[in-house]
Design an enzyme around this catalytic site. Structure first.
Site, short mmCIF file in Angstrom:
data_model
loop_
_atom_site.label_atom_id
_atom_site.label_comp_id
_atom_site.label_asym_id
_atom_site.label_seq_id
_atom_site.Cartn_x
_atom_site.Cartn_y
_atom_site.Cartn_z
CE LYS A 1 126.43 -56.31 31.29
NZ LYS A 1 127.05 -57.59 30.98
CE LYS B 1 132.04 -59.62 36.74
NZ LYS B 1 132.05 -60.26 35.41
CB THR C 1 131.00 -57.94 32.47
OG1 THR C 1 129.92 -58.04 31.55
CG2 THR C 1 130.92 -56.60 33.18
#
Length: 260
Positions: A116, A193, A41
């Site tokens: 995502k 993050k 990701t």
């Protein structure tokens, strides 16, 4: 599947042992038979840049981040969110289908990551409000399992409550990370993050994220004020909120005693 964008750049671009320099040294036939699947990701633009470099050489690369968490990985029920051409998707889908439950073609390069990031934006906000609701319910005298059952069978039902509930004892028939002192889950630093990635891409697109930004700030506070939770499952935000509530109660009792 790497932690973040800088690690992906290093793996693909490093002159000493990177994938892209290695591809340049291969015969044409071997380059065209090379398939790269990146399940990190990371920043959408970085993913697009790496894919452009790999595809330009004649190899094939897709972004294929996963959804389902540690529990999904153990159960083999992960969803793969693929970004790439239709031909690339047809090539990778049989491979990914062996490792997960569902494989989605989200669109061209970077689209899997876009999906995502949007999913994790929902998840990051959702986990905090579940923690808030569970903490409030306990303070109102509700049993964790009773409150969780009510939520999970009502309009508040969500994965963060029914699978990743942050309160020990809330899910008697399951073992979420809270039953292991929040070990063995999706680290708070990684959720921070991902919330940052959502903020960055939202800024670039001009899309407002009032709840997302608030959630990002809360996870940043968790990591800053309770560093022992940084690498524990992000549902440990409940532990952070509980500690904050205890501190407020302590201050209230001190203030009351001083006035007496």
């Amino acid at each position: 599947m790497l932690p973040s964008s800088p690690h992906v750049r290093q793996v693909y671009e490093s002159e000493a042992e990177g994938i892209i320099p290695a591809l340049r040294s291969l015969p044409s036939e071997d380059i065209h038979s090379t398939l790269c699947i990146d399940s990190t990701t990371l920043d959408v633009q970085v993913a697009r840049d790496m894919a452009a470099e790999v595809n330009k050489l004649g190899a094939t690369m897709v972004d294929a981040p996963v959804s389902g968490g540690v529990s999904g990985a153990k159960a083999g029920t992960l969803s793969f969110l693929v970004g790439g051409s239709e031909a690339a998707f047809k090539r990778v889908s049989p491979i990914l289908a062996h490792m997960g439950k569902k494989v989605f073609h989200c669109g061209p390069s970077g689209a899997g990551l876009g999906a995502k990031i949007c999913n994790n934006l929902v998840l990051g906000v959702e986990q905090i409000v579940v923690a808030e609701a569970m903490l409030l319910g306990l303070k109102l005298g509700l049993e964790p399992a009773v409150l969780a059952s009510v939520i999970n069978n009502s309009t508040g039902a969500c994965w963060s409550s029914s699978v990743n509930n942050p309160v020990p004892g809330a899910l008697p028939d399951k073992e979420p990370p809270c039953t292991r002192d929040y070990e063995g889950g999706f680290a708070t630093t990684l959720m921070l993050k991902d919330m940052g990635l959502a903020s960055e891409i939202a800024d670039a697109c001009g899309s407002p994220l009032p709840l997302g930004e608030a959630a990002e700030n809360i996870y940043a506070e968790v990591v800053k004020k309770e560093p022992q939770l940084a690498n524990k499952d992000f549902s440990s935000v409940y532990h952070y909120l509980r500690l904050a509530a205890d501190e407020e109660s302590r201050k209230g009792r001190l203030g009351q005693s001083e006035r007496m």
